[in-house]
Design a protein around this motif. Structure first.
Motif, PDB file in Angstrom:
ATOM      1  N   PRO A 113       0.891  -1.039  -0.081  1.00 29.42           N
ATOM      2  CA  PRO A 113       0.162   0.151  -0.142  1.00 29.42           C
ATOM      3  C   PRO A 113       0.720   1.269  -0.207  1.00 29.42           C
ATOM      4  O   PRO A 113       0.372   2.345  -0.454  1.00 29.42           O
ATOM      5  N   GLU A 114       2.113   1.288   0.735  1.00 34.95           N
ATOM      6  CA  GLU A 114       2.798   2.306   0.936  1.00 34.95           C
ATOM      7  C   GLU A 114       3.421   3.033  -0.504  1.00 34.95           C
ATOM      8  O   GLU A 114       3.626   3.945  -0.771  1.00 34.95           O
ATOM      9  N   PHE A 115       3.395   1.967  -1.604  1.00 34.24           N
ATOM     10  CA  PHE A 115       4.019   2.124  -2.734  1.00 34.24           C
ATOM     11  C   PHE A 115       3.020   2.392  -3.989  1.00 34.24           C
ATOM     12  O   PHE A 115       3.350   2.683  -5.256  1.00 34.24           O
ATOM     13  N   ALA A 116       1.762   2.030  -3.829  1.00 32.88           N
ATOM     14  CA  ALA A 116       0.701   1.966  -4.726  1.00 32.88           C
ATOM     15  C   ALA A 116       0.563   3.526  -5.555  1.00 32.88           C
ATOM     16  O   ALA A 116       0.118   3.266  -6.786  1.00 32.88           O
ATOM     17  N   ASN A 117       0.736   4.403  -4.812  1.00 27.93           N
ATOM     18  CA  ASN A 117       0.474   5.749  -5.318  1.00 27.93           C
ATOM     19  C   ASN A 117       1.730   6.378  -6.128  1.00 27.93           C
ATOM     20  O   ASN A 117       1.839   7.413  -6.174  1.00 27.93           O
ATOM     21  N   PHE A 118       3.034   5.519  -6.131  1.00 29.54           N
ATOM     22  CA  PHE A 118       4.121   5.980  -6.761  1.00 29.54           C
ATOM     23  C   PHE A 118       4.061   6.121  -8.218  1.00 29.54           C
ATOM     24  O   PHE A 118       4.924   6.813  -8.972  1.00 29.54           O
ATOM     25  N   GLY A 119       2.941   5.199  -8.814  1.00 29.90           N
ATOM     26  CA  GLY A 119       2.771   5.556 -10.570  1.00 29.90           C
ATOM     27  C   GLY A 119       3.171   4.193 -11.075  1.00 29.90           C
ATOM     28  O   GLY A 119       3.740   3.151 -10.311  1.00 29.90           O
ATOM     29  N   LYS A 120       3.667   4.318 -12.398  1.00 32.45           N
ATOM     30  CA  LYS A 120       4.169   3.150 -13.075  1.00 32.45           C
ATOM     31  C   LYS A 120       5.597   3.200 -12.995  1.00 32.45           C
ATOM     32  O   LYS A 120       6.575   4.003 -12.837  1.00 32.45           O
ATOM     33  N   LEU A 121       6.333   1.938 -12.810  1.00 30.15           N
ATOM     34  CA  LEU A 121       7.740   1.601 -12.559  1.00 30.15           C
ATOM     35  C   LEU A 121       8.215   1.798 -13.861  1.00 30.15           C
ATOM     36  O   LEU A 121       7.911   1.145 -15.078  1.00 30.15           O
TER      37      LEU A 121
END
Length: 765
Positions: free
Chosen positions: A641-649
């Motif tokens: 969940p903490e990285f879900a809003n970082f966008g596309k890898l």
């Protein structure tokens, strides 16, 4: 004494280059250094001995404390000589020896005497040496002389003082900040180098706040803006200083919040520099304009015009600089460079191959559809005269041009096939083959002609890797063509004429044709049966496997979907897990079931890992339907969940080992790059059976990466023995700006020791 330089014979060209210092030893040179103590000094011999000492120091030879002290005291005695050349060697030697604080006192008086000498050469060199070896306490005593030297009439002395100030900014910034008035006066100097060094010192001063707790990276943007504003009014006359000012102006423009055309600050200054007398200033201004963020065609026009003028210059360096800059502009604004195409076509025959290569690649990026044929004729004669590294650049540019103009695929494909038959190294041939493969995948009309070109190439291919990859590609694309039969001959020829690796690949390709084209199945069975008598085990095993998989009787029947999936489908199971499962399988009545093979990637112990190979591209790239490592990383990160809003890898790096093979805890890191974030994935393995690690986390020191800010740290609750786990640390980074940083990592955890208790059963009465 150094041996005289002799001319080498022609038959010894393959030997190591001769050096006049070959074979000298530290002990012998230290013995020669006793000449410094002679009553009658020989300046020439002393200079030769100092040269040998400097050579040893620069080659990494270490001097003990006693040896360095003896040499230093001996060198100080050479101040009594009046020979100017020897004195210069003494200055260099003192700088290289870097004497201690106690020894500096001995030579300080001589250097201060030289600093106030009437000989300008003595003064300049004494300033450089004093600022190099003295500390802040002694620096305050000579500060008055340094200020006077900055405004000295002799440009050599003034430049020496200014360059020393640039070096002193790193250690004693509070002293250098007090020289502002003198440095401002030096900026108005008529000497080119003095103005250049003064401007560089002023700019560096703007980046260091005037306080005890200074930080080099604390950018004082207001001071830089003020400096640029005051100097862009025309007070800088030196071409070198003008180039430096252009770079500082570009920096201010990039950091400015308002980047819209018309409101861009200092753009008029850059455009005005395009009319400067010096060529270096004109080019620096043109390059700065082309590298502006969001530059428009109107802003580019004057810069492109001057660069076009440089293309016809008689100086190779100007032609190279202009065509390289235009090549970069063509990547983002190809239409703005089209006016230079006629001038660049004349550079194709330039004697400098770098210029000719850049000209061709730029023309391929900016040319229109009607000029493709003409360019191909010019390039054909050019390709035989350049090295493979330049040929690869041209091939990649031709591939991009073909994707841009698909209707011209015939002429471009023929060109690629012609150069594919010529001599060349592996990288060059692989670049051509990769280009043909990409064109086949992206341009459907080019498929059949491209496959035939590849078939003709493997008839006389000396590279096993390329032959195997092409055969694999033929097995995927060949059955989909209108007439798959015509490729069988090329494939079966490889079974008789190639090594075992290529023969095995050819057998697999034949099986794919038999599975996908039912009318060819009987003929394929005949060919596969002939492969059962091959000398190589791998070839025989593959032929046996495919004969059984396809049915064995060779009848013209439709191949089942499960067989096609076996031959063409992607394996979504890590090969390492499949290998371990097969090794652990014990023969029994229950057959091996591939569905029970774990799909999670297990981190191996560090000692068992092999060196990672080069990631394949082009032919070696996996099919689009396969589950790649990047996809698994993206799936893993999106589930947190903490990285879900970082966008596309955007990209994931290969694992980098952070520990040695013998350590008790193996840790490697994978760097995941997002638009505004960087996530470090630390893969940890506990190799001690008696320990359980809890609350495992990695503390990241980002003191040397100030542009990054830590936002999330996700620890690992527990790490049992031989059970890999992951902990994550995420940093935020500026968007759209290339940033570099150095991170230090420290593993922290709580150790719990596991005690095995042996319980003996008791008899019950």
């Amino acid at each position: 004494m150094a041996q005289p330089l002799v001319k080498k014979d022609d038959d010894r060209d393959d030997e190591v280059d001769y050096s006049p210092f070959m074979g000298i030893e530290k002990g012998a040179v230290l013995q020669e250094a006793r000449v410094f103590n002679d009553p009658q000094l020989d300046p020439r011999r002393c200079s030769q001995v100092i040269t040998k000492l400097l050579y040893l120091l620069n080659q990494g030879e270490t001097f003990t404390k006693v040896e360095a002290t003896e040499v230093f005291f001996s060198v100080t005695k050479l101040f009594q000589s009046k020979d100017i050349g020897l004195r210069r060697m003494v200055y260099v030697m003192i700088k290289e020896l870097s004497p201690s604080a106690d020894e500096v006192i001995i030579v300080t008086s001589s250097l201060m005497k030289d600093m106030t000498s009437k000989t300008d050469m003595y003064r300049a060199n004494a300033i450089r040496v004093l600022c190099r070896i003295t500390d802040g306490t002694l620096l305050t005593q000579i500060e008055r002389y340094l200020k006077q030297a900055i405004v000295d009439k002799n440009p050599v002395v003034a430049s020496a003082a200014l360059v020393s100030g640039i070096h002193l900014l790193q250690t004693n910034p509070e002293i250098v900040k007090r020289w502002s008035n003198e440095v401002q006066e030096a900026v108005q100097s008529r000497a080119a180098l003095v103005q250049f060094h003064a401007l560089a010192l002023l700019h560096q001063e703007s980046f260091i706040p005037f306080s005890e707790n200074f930080g080099i990276r604390q950018n004082d943007r207001l001071a830089v803006n003020k400096l640029v504003s005051s100097l862009t009014k025309g007070s800088v006359r030196s071409p070198l200083a003008q180039c430096l000012l252009i770079r500082y102006t570009s920096q201010v423009i990039r950091e400015s919040a308002n980047t819209q055309a018309g409101d861009r600050p200092f753009y008029d200054f850059l455009e005005g520099c395009l009319r400067h007398k010096a060529e270096m200033v004109i080019f620096e201004a043109a390059r700065a304009i082309t590298e502006l963020n969001g530059v428009t065609n109107r802003e580019l026009t004057p810069a492109i015009t001057v660069l076009q003028h440089f293309l016809s210059s008689s100086k190779p360096v100007l032609r190279f600089a202009a065509v390289r800059t235009l090549n970069k502009v063509a990547m983002t604004h190809p239409m703005a460079v089209t006016n230079c195409n006629i001038d660049m076509e004349s550079l194709i025959s330039d004697q400098n191959r770098s210029i000719a290569t850049l000209a061709i690649t730029t023309l391929l990026k900016t040319g229109n559809e009607s000029s493709v044929d003409r360019l191909m004729k010019q390039i054909t004669n050019f390709m035989s005269d350049i090295a493979d590294e330049f040929k690869i650049v041209v091939v990649e540019a031709i591939r991009s041009l073909c994707l841009k103009f698909p209707l011209k695929y015939k002429s471009l494909m023929n060109f690629l096939s012609n150069i594919l038959r010529e001599e060349g190294g592996f990288d060059y041939k692989k670049a051509i083959v990769d280009s043909i493969v990409i064109l086949i995948r992206d341009i459907p009309e080019a498929k059949e002609s491209g496959l035939l070109h590849l078939c003709e190439f493997i008839e006389d291919c000396e590279f096993t890797y390329l032959s195997a990859q092409i055969l694999h590609f033929l097995g995927i694309e060949g059955p989909k063509t209108s007439d798959p039969r015509k490729y069988i001959r090329y494939i079966y020829n490889r079974v008789h004429l190639e090594n075992a690796t290529v023969r095995a690949a050819a057998v697999s390709t034949l099986a794919k044709f038999g599975a996908m084209v039912d009318t060819l199945k009987p003929h394929i069975f005949v060919l596969l049966r002939r492969c059962l008598f091959d000398n190589d085990d791998e070839v025989r095993d593959r032929a046996t496997l495919y004969l059984n998989t396809l049915g064995g009787d060779g009848a013209v029947v439709q191949t089942g979907e499960d067989v096609k999936e076996f031959l063409f489908g992607s394996l979504d199971i890590p090969l390492a897990n499949l290998e371990n499962s097969l090794k652990n399988y014990e023969p029994s009545e229950e057959s091996f079931d591939i569905n029970y093979v774990p799909k999670e990637v297990k981190t191996q112990p560090l000692a068992e890992k092999k060196a990672p190979g080069k990631k394949p591209t082009g032919l070696g790239a996996p099919p689009a339907t396969s589950l790649s490592t990047v996809d698994s990383y993206e799936k893993l990160l999106s589930s947190i969940p903490e990285f879900a809003n970082f966008g596309k890898l955007f990209k994931s790096s290969a694992p980098v080992e952070l520990t040695e093979a013998e350590t008790e805890y193996a840790v490697n890191v994978v760097k995941h790059i997002f638009d505004c974030h960087v996530v470090f994935q630390y893969n940890c393995t506990n190799t001690i059976p008696e320990q359980l690690l809890e609350n495992v986390t990695v503390v990241v020191d980002a003191s040397e990466a100030e542009e990054f800010a830590e936002v999330v740290s996700k620890p690992l609750r527990s790490l049992p023995y031989d059970s890999p786990g992951q902990t994550f640390v995420a940093f935020e980074k500026p968007e759209g700006i290339p940033v570099v940083g150095k991170f230090s990592n420290m593993l922290r955890f709580i150790v719990k020791r596991l005690i095995q208790v042996l319980v003996r059963p008791r008899m019950m009465e």
